[in-house]
Design a protein around this motif. Sequence first.
Motif, PDB file in Angstrom:
ATOM      1  N   THR A  48     -10.894 -33.564  12.383  1.00  0.00           N
ATOM      2  CA  THR A  48     -10.207 -33.875  11.117  1.00  0.00           C
ATOM      3  C   THR A  48     -10.070 -35.390  10.932  1.00  0.00           C
ATOM      4  N   LEU A  49      -9.606 -36.070  11.970  1.00  0.00           N
ATOM      5  CA  LEU A  49      -9.449 -37.525  11.879  1.00  0.00           C
ATOM      6  C   LEU A  49     -10.822 -38.212  11.848  1.00  0.00           C
ATOM      7  N   ALA A  50     -11.723 -37.739  12.685  1.00  0.00           N
ATOM      8  CA  ALA A  50     -13.061 -38.354  12.769  1.00  0.00           C
ATOM      9  C   ALA A  50     -13.738 -38.347  11.402  1.00  0.00           C
ATOM     10  N   ARG A  51     -13.632 -37.233  10.675  1.00  0.00           N
ATOM     11  CA  ARG A  51     -14.277 -37.153   9.363  1.00  0.00           C
ATOM     12  C   ARG A  51     -13.728 -38.226   8.422  1.00  0.00           C
ATOM     13  N   GLU A  52     -12.407 -38.437   8.480  1.00  0.00           N
ATOM     14  CA  GLU A  52     -11.798 -39.446   7.599  1.00  0.00           C
ATOM     15  C   GLU A  52     -12.248 -40.847   7.992  1.00  0.00           C
ATOM     16  N   LEU A  53     -12.345 -41.095   9.300  1.00  0.00           N
ATOM     17  CA  LEU A  53     -12.763 -42.417   9.765  1.00  0.00           C
ATOM     18  C   LEU A  53     -14.210 -42.686   9.341  1.00  0.00           C
ATOM     19  N   SER A  55     -15.646 -41.411   6.706  1.00  0.00           N
ATOM     20  CA  SER A  55     -15.676 -41.639   5.244  1.00  0.00           C
ATOM     21  C   SER A  55     -15.306 -43.091   4.920  1.00  0.00           C
ATOM     22  N   LEU A  56     -14.665 -43.782   5.855  1.00  0.00           N
ATOM     23  CA  LEU A  56     -14.312 -45.193   5.648  1.00  0.00           C
ATOM     24  C   LEU A  56     -15.348 -46.129   6.272  1.00  0.00           C
ATOM     25  N   GLY A  57     -16.450 -45.571   6.726  1.00  0.00           N
ATOM     26  CA  GLY A  57     -17.560 -46.405   7.190  1.00  0.00           C
ATOM     27  C   GLY A  57     -17.650 -46.597   8.694  1.00  0.00           C
ATOM     28  N   ALA A  58     -16.741 -45.965   9.459  1.00  0.00           N
ATOM     29  CA  ALA A  58     -16.800 -46.133  10.925  1.00  0.00           C
ATOM     30  C   ALA A  58     -17.867 -45.207  11.529  1.00  0.00           C
ATOM     31  N   LYS A  59     -18.309 -45.569  12.754  1.00  0.00           N
ATOM     32  CA  LYS A  59     -19.224 -44.682  13.494  1.00  0.00           C
ATOM     33  C   LYS A  59     -18.376 -44.012  14.574  1.00  0.00           C
ATOM     34  N   VAL A  60     -18.266 -42.699  14.517  1.00  0.00           N
ATOM     35  CA  VAL A  60     -17.286 -42.037  15.395  1.00  0.00           C
ATOM     36  C   VAL A  60     -17.945 -41.108  16.415  1.00  0.00           C
ATOM     37  N   THR A  61     -17.493 -41.257  17.666  1.00  0.00           N
ATOM     38  CA  THR A  61     -17.887 -40.327  18.737  1.00  0.00           C
ATOM     39  C   THR A  61     -16.631 -39.592  19.193  1.00  0.00           C
ATOM     40  N   ILE A  62     -16.734 -38.276  19.239  1.00  0.00           N
ATOM     41  CA  ILE A  62     -15.623 -37.483  19.800  1.00  0.00           C
ATOM     42  C   ILE A  62     -15.959 -37.163  21.257  1.00  0.00           C
ATOM     43  N   LEU A  63     -14.987 -37.412  22.132  1.00  0.00           N
ATOM     44  CA  LEU A  63     -15.112 -36.989  23.529  1.00  0.00           C
ATOM     45  C   LEU A  63     -14.103 -35.870  23.736  1.00  0.00           C
ATOM     46  N   ASP A  64     -14.590 -34.692  24.011  1.00  0.00           N
ATOM     47  CA  ASP A  64     -13.685 -33.535  24.132  1.00  0.00           C
ATOM     48  C   ASP A  64     -14.426 -32.449  24.927  1.00  0.00           C
ATOM     49  N   PRO A  65     -13.734 -31.856  25.908  1.00  0.00           N
ATOM     50  CA  PRO A  65     -14.429 -30.859  26.736  1.00  0.00           C
ATOM     51  C   PRO A  65     -14.649 -29.518  26.033  1.00  0.00           C
ATOM     52  N   GLU A  66     -13.909 -29.267  24.966  1.00  0.00           N
ATOM     53  CA  GLU A  66     -13.904 -27.910  24.402  1.00  0.00           C
ATOM     54  C   GLU A  66     -14.949 -27.719  23.297  1.00  0.00           C
ATOM     55  N   ILE A  67     -16.028 -27.054  23.664  1.00  0.00           N
ATOM     56  CA  ILE A  67     -17.181 -26.881  22.768  1.00  0.00           C
ATOM     57  C   ILE A  67     -16.781 -26.140  21.488  1.00  0.00           C
ATOM     58  N   ASN A  68     -15.898 -25.156  21.586  1.00  0.00           N
ATOM     59  CA  ASN A  68     -15.507 -24.403  20.381  1.00  0.00           C
ATOM     60  C   ASN A  68     -14.791 -25.297  19.372  1.00  0.00           C
TER      61      ASN A  68
END
Length: 190
Positions: A48-53, A55-68
């Motif tokens: 949710t946050l990554a999508r907003e970031l 949309s403001l022009g950032a390049k976002v990587t999510i690090l998270d163990p949970e594939i679902n």
Amino acid sequence: MSYLFKYYSKQYDKFMKKFRLDKSEIIIRILKNISGLEILDIGGGTGTLARELISLGAKVTILDPEINMTKIAKEKSNEIKIINGYSNNIKLRDSSIDIIVMRDSFHHIMKKEETLKECKRVLKKDGKILIYEFDKKSFIGKLIFIFETLCFERIKMLSIDEMQELIYRYFKNGEISKISNYEYIYLGNK
Ligand SMILES: C[S@@+](CC[C@H](N)C(=O)[O-])C[C@H]1O[C@@H](n2cnc3c(N)ncnc32)[C@H](O)[C@@H]1O
């Protein structure tokens, strides 16, 4: 393995919206101009946050163990890069990230010291780290603690003083702001 995020990933966004725990505005306001910056969203979940970031022009990587959880993030925006892994062993180069954000994920992380060490390693010189958390001493913080514990989630929530004491060992420049009677944000620099 997290029972909560594995089996309730599809309900997660609805739950967060219903209880208004998915606020991004304050984080975006604090981070200011993020266009073109490399952001690592640790425990970024459903994105949710990554999508907003993004949309403001950032390049976002999510690090998270949970594939679902991260599958849902990828459906939200194909531009989100995903690393399925743990925060105590970040598969990224030294000094490659401008900003690290952890929204509502630090209390889910047991290896906090190793995580902060890794954050320091991957951040560029003067890179920023923002941690959004619930105050364990607040009524809502206690409710969240009980709820997540009943969902078999292992958590370690910190009070503002405990966070201050821990984070100062790794990031000496920064401060904690209370944003409500149950939430706080730490913003620091490498
Ligand atoms: C409550 S969710 C927060 C999701 C997202 N940050 C948000 O604000 O909507 C916590 C997330 O932290 C992730 N998580 C738990 N332990 C982690 C770890 N050691 N490293 C990285 N992520 C972790 C979980 O899989 C989950 O997706």
